[in-house]
Write a protein that holds these residues in place. Structure first.
Motif, PDB file in Angstrom:
ATOM      1  N   ASP A  10      -6.312  34.405  62.284  1.00 51.21           N
ATOM      2  CA  ASP A  10      -5.508  35.343  63.082  1.00 51.21           C
ATOM      3  C   ASP A  10      -4.880  36.353  62.133  1.00 51.21           C
ATOM      4  O   ASP A  10      -4.433  36.000  61.032  1.00 51.21           O
ATOM      5  CB  ASP A  10      -4.410  34.598  63.855  1.00 51.21           C
ATOM      6  N   ARG A  16      -0.409  32.565  63.092  1.00 49.89           N
ATOM      7  CA  ARG A  16      -1.075  31.579  62.229  1.00 49.89           C
ATOM      8  C   ARG A  16      -0.130  30.417  61.943  1.00 49.89           C
ATOM      9  O   ARG A  16      -0.518  29.253  61.998  1.00 49.89           O
ATOM     10  CB  ARG A  16      -1.522  32.223  60.910  1.00 49.89           C
ATOM     11  N   SER A  32      -6.007  28.515  56.766  1.00 47.06           N
ATOM     12  CA  SER A  32      -5.785  29.735  57.541  1.00 47.06           C
ATOM     13  C   SER A  32      -6.449  30.929  56.862  1.00 47.06           C
ATOM     14  O   SER A  32      -6.644  30.947  55.642  1.00 47.06           O
ATOM     15  CB  SER A  32      -4.281  30.005  57.708  1.00 47.06           C
TER      16      SER A  32
END
Length: 458
Positions: A10, A16, A32
């Motif tokens: 994201d 995130r 992430s």
């Protein structure tokens, strides 16, 4: 802590972080990435089990990330999340193989359900792939490429297409039911039922009803009609394990099934025609069982149309590494899900006589797998702290032959000595003695009376 690792993709740092916290609280490990390109790089560097990606991101969006993964041949499951969803984008995502498509704002339960569905489906797919591979490689559980097992496979291929009765012989634990199932699966009857019956596990007064069924009121407690195992197997295969433990009187009724293809339910007066194949098995020497009045001679000849003798494990030790891998794969739900076994441990296992054969090996591997905690099975994971395995004897180590070569007398003398030793070790407990000798209680009582041993001689 879950062993699953989830990659969150994201471009919004806050989103995130929220997803990472949600996932961590549920036991998932997280990674992430800010966009699709960074996500692709992370997938190359780290093992990832699931991707949760935003739809709209600068550089490479969620759809483009999914398309690139599939172009690379990567079937990694991916869930799309977006606050700006359209029907077109949802259709495109699902067409490319997205597992789910969630609209923001979503609640925690919706995400939990989506993730749960992904991992449940993935686990099922892995298990199915493994099982298909095992069936292709091991022919319905038959493991090993030794000459002895090649002969067994050849015999199965010869007899399976026919209607002939089959008698499986060999020591306990050699896989007689596995072979019986393989015969059934390779036969024209494979679409019908395979019905196994352990003749030693069912009390004699119940076995007849189990096999032939009964009519209501046939005996006390027969409150309704019951279909027996033979009727249940109509068109298929009946497997009679430990056939020599079936009462002699019942063996005569079995003979009629084999010769005439009909049965009568207990309490009934009409015959029922059957079309089925009978496969029987025993861990005794059949001719000796006939001499000991444990098996009707005419039944033996009727069953022994085609005999397959299964080799003991000590005669096919070249199959041992593959058997160990097979049991580990079955325990851990996949052929490559366990580190395996060390060379030293395999060498140790090769020195054992394996009186319990394949069944004993499976139990020993399971025990060692528990002790290893998921690591490779090594020498110290096997039961060295118990009675050491009996090494395979060389001819020079064999006991001296008796003066007389009278085989019956020698067998009788050995049986008496073994029974006395089992009674000593069990403190006179006949049930325990039978377990030590790996025979049924009925058999030990027969032998006690035959040789006039212990209380049975009174």
């Amino acid at each position: 802590m879950s062993k699953h690792r989830v990659l969150v993709v994201d471009d919004e740092a806050n989103m995130r972080r929220v997803l990472e916290i949600m996932l961590s609280r549920r036991g998932y490990r997280t990674l992430s990435a800010e966009d699709g390109r960074q996500a692709l790089a992370m997938v190359q560097e780290h093992p990832v089990d699931l991707v949760i990606s935003d739809l709209r991101m600068p550089g490479m969006n969620g759809i483009e990330l999914l398309r690139e993964l599939r172009k690379q041949g990567n079937d990694l499951p991916l869930i799309i999340i977006t606050a700006q969803g359209t029907i077109e984008s949802a259709v495109e995502a699902m067409r490319l193989g997205a597992c789910d498509y969630l609209l923001r704002p979503f609640d925690n339960e919706a995400l939990d359900l989506a993730i749960g569905r992904v991992f449940a489906a993935h686990e099922m797919q892995q298990q199915n792939q493994f099982l298909r591979g095992e069936l292709d490689r091991n022919w319905d559980g038959l493991v090993g490429g030794s000459p002895a097992m090649q002969r067994v496979r050849q015999q199965i291929a010869q007899v399976a297409p026919t209607r002939a009765s089959v008698l499986l012989t060999g020591e306990t634990g050699t896989g007689k039911e596995v072979v019986a199932r393989a015969i059934h699966r390779a036969s024209p009857r494979c679409e019908s039922l395979f019905v196994p019956i352990n003749c030693a596990a069912i009390p004699a007064d119940i076995l007849e009803s189990e096999l032939f069924g009964h009519e209501k009121g046939a005996f006390t407690g027969a409150l309704k009609d019951r279909v027996g195992k033979f009727e249940l197997a109509q068109g298929g295969t009946v497997f009679l394990d430990e056939i020599t433990e079936m009462p002699i009187a019942l063996q005569s009724k079995l003979l009629r099934v084999l010769q005439e293809g009909v049965i009568e339910r207990l309490g009934g007066n009409s015959t029922i025609e059957l079309d089925l194949r009978v496969i029987a098995a025993t861990n005794r020497v059949p001719r000796q069982a006939v001499r000991d009045s444990l098996m009707r001679e005419d039944l033996y000849y009727r069953l022994n149309v085609f005999n397959i003798e299964l080799p003991p494990l000590r005669d096919r030790l070249e199959d041992l590494p593959e058997l160990v891998r097979h049991f580990l794969g079955a325990l851990h739900r996949g052929p490559n899900s366990h580190p395996g076994v060390t060379t030293q441990a395999l060498e140790y296992l090769r020195q054992y006589r394996w009186p319990g054969n394949i069944r004993e090996l499976g139990n020993m591997v399971e025990r060692a797998s528990i002790l290893s905690g998921g690591g490779a099975l090594d020498l110290h994971h096997f039961p060295l702290d118990e009675a050491p395995p009996e090494p395979l004897a060389s001819p020079a180590d064999s006991a001296a032959l008796p003066e007389s070569l009278d085989l019956d007398a020698a067998v009788q003398d050995l049986e008496i000595r073994l029974i006395n030793e089992a009674l000593t070790q069990s403190g006179g407990n006949k049930t325990r003695a039978a377990q030590l000798l790996r025979i049924s209680e009925r058999s030990i009582w027969y032998k006690l009376k035959k040789y006039r041993l212990g209380a049975a001689a009174d």
